[in-house]
Design a protein around this motif. Structure first.
Motif, PDB file in Angstrom:
ATOM      1  N   PRO A 122      -2.971   9.338   0.164  1.00  5.79           N
ATOM      2  CA  PRO A 122      -2.157   9.278   1.070  1.00  5.79           C
ATOM      3  C   PRO A 122      -1.426  10.469   1.973  1.00  5.79           C
ATOM      4  CG  PRO A 122      -1.421   9.093  -0.282  1.00  5.79           C
ATOM      5  CD  PRO A 122      -2.907   8.878  -0.867  1.00  5.79           C
ATOM      6  N   GLN A 132       0.413  -0.691   0.294  1.00  2.00           N
ATOM      7  CA  GLN A 132       0.178  -0.065   0.075  1.00  2.00           C
ATOM      8  C   GLN A 132       0.934   1.453  -0.344  1.00  2.00           C
ATOM      9  OE1 GLN A 132      -2.101   0.401   3.523  1.00  2.00           O
ATOM     10  NE2 GLN A 132      -0.791  -0.810   4.803  1.00  2.00           N
ATOM     11  N   PRO A 133       0.093   2.417  -0.311  1.00  2.00           N
ATOM     12  CA  PRO A 133      -1.226   2.669  -1.097  1.00  2.00           C
ATOM     13  C   PRO A 133      -0.793   1.879  -2.978  1.00  2.00           C
ATOM     14  CG  PRO A 133       0.288   4.418  -1.060  1.00  2.00           C
ATOM     15  CD  PRO A 133       1.253   3.662  -0.838  1.00  2.00           C
ATOM     16  N   TYR A 164     -10.505   4.299   0.719  1.00  2.00           N
ATOM     17  CA  TYR A 164     -10.144   5.720  -0.305  1.00  2.00           C
ATOM     18  C   TYR A 164      -9.808   6.481  -0.083  1.00  2.00           C
ATOM     19  CZ  TYR A 164     -10.135   6.930  -5.043  1.00  2.00           C
ATOM     20  OH  TYR A 164     -10.176   7.638  -6.850  1.00  2.00           O
TER      21      TYR A 164
END
Length: 367
Positions: A141, A103-104, A138
């Motif tokens: 970041p 991630q992300p 969602y």
């Protein structure tokens, strides 16, 4: 998984039958799987066979297991139209681990991961719902600074507690290596009227921003002259006192001390506790001593932890509100910034979570 792994392979078909199916296959996915099995027939390892068709070792193990369990029917499900095959519970857990490790993710990257590791395709309109059902979020970041300690919240909580500790006789801002002279409260300073809590920081708001959508007739270009401020804005956002915004030439220790003096002037008769970062002019002995003389105790944030300073949100909203407004001069923008800053710092909402997490045990000590 070792590179020489050769699990037991069930020969559901003869090599001749396998070759015939390969000749007849027109779906690239089916061709890849049949080629994979043929390579296993020839003695290749799972990893080697998977690599030959551009797949990972874990995909090779999964294909081999499906072939052994059900032959061609399990290895080559219907890839025609209609709903794509769904992942089982075990595969969803595996996907979640892969997503957590990397991630992300962009949506395109998730599509590629699903294809390479699980041979599954989801329609773009469905993918978001599928990922949310897995528990993913969602969002943009938030960058994390490498210097930030893992327990930054705990460190700040301890520092706030130390600042409110009334039993210590040592000047709060003083460090063991500091000289002993000068750590005396100014004669005209009174601090028995409770405690004012504030947050200090510098920013560089500007009266323009090309990220805003504007109305235009022809080409969307901006030709009007733009005002630009070279000096920083240095502010103090107080929860229960008067906030202050200044525009010094720079962030030298003398200018930071001038800000502290203005904060004291605007908040007389109380002890002042200010949270701020570790900028050099903030942590130097000169600033810490002057703050003590003014009856101001400084609480320094853990390194690389601006997210723990509520004034960062004030700057963010101020920049957004100020950028579309057309101003004629630098002085006009300073006036605008001060007006917006005073309006925004009247709100406790920017610091609500900070108050709940760090200040709730000491609310009775506030002015």
């Amino acid at each position: 998984m070792g590179g020489d792994r050769r699990g037991e392979l069930v020969r559901h078909l003869s090599e001749e039958e396998l070759d015939r199916l390969l000749d007849e296959a027109d779906d690239p996915k089916v061709v890849k799987r049949l080629t994979f099995v043929k390579r296993l027939y020839k003695g290749a390892t799972y990893e080697e066979a998977a690599d030959d068709v551009g797949k990972s070792a874990s995909t090779g193990s999964r294909w081999a297991r499906r072939w052994n369990d059900g032959g061609l029917g399990q290895l080559t499900p219907n890839f025609g139209g209609g709903r794509p095959p769904k992942l089982g519970d075990e595969e969803q857990e595996c996907l979640l681990e892969l997503l957590r490790e990397g991630q992300p993710w962009k949506a395109q990257e998730v599509h590629q991961l699903l294809d390479e590791e699980f041979d599954v395709e989801y329609h773009p309109d469905y993918l978001g719902r599928f990922l949310r059902n897995l528990g993913l979020s969602y969002a943009k970041p938030r960058p994390k600074r490498p210097s930030r300690p893992e327990n930054a919240d705990e460190i700040l909580e301890e520092r706030v507690a130390d600042a409110f500790d009334e039993e210590t006789e040592t000047a709060h801002n003083k460090r063991p290596e500091d000289e002993d002279e000068g750590w005396v409260l100014d004669d005209d300073i009174c601090t028995d009227g409770g405690t004012v809590v504030g947050f200090c920081d510098a920013s560089h708001p500007q009266p323009y921003d090309n990220s805003h959508r504007l109305w235009y007739v022809d080409d969307p270009t901006l030709e009007r002259p733009l005002v630009k401020l070279d000096e920083p804005a240095v502010g103090c956002y107080t929860l229960n006192g008067e906030s202050v915004l200044t525009f010094p030439e720079d962030q030298s220790k003398e200018n930071i001390c001038a800000l502290l003096e203005e904060v004291r002037e605007q908040n007389p008769g109380t002890r002042i506790l200010l949270v701020l970062d570790n900028f050099s002019s903030h942590i130097c002995e000169h600033t810490r001593k002057r703050a003590h003389q003014l009856g101001i105790d400084l609480v320094f944030l853990p390194v690389g932890s601006p997210h723990l300073n509520p004034i960062e949100q004030v700057w963010k909203v101020l920049k957004r509100n100020a950028s579309p407004i057309v101003v004629a001069s630098e002085s006009a923008f300073r006036t605008l910034a001060r007006r917006l800053f005073n309006t925004l710092t009247d709100r406790l909402g920017f610091a609500k979570s900070w108050i709940d997490q760090f200040l709730s045990p000491y609310l009775q000590k506030l002015s």
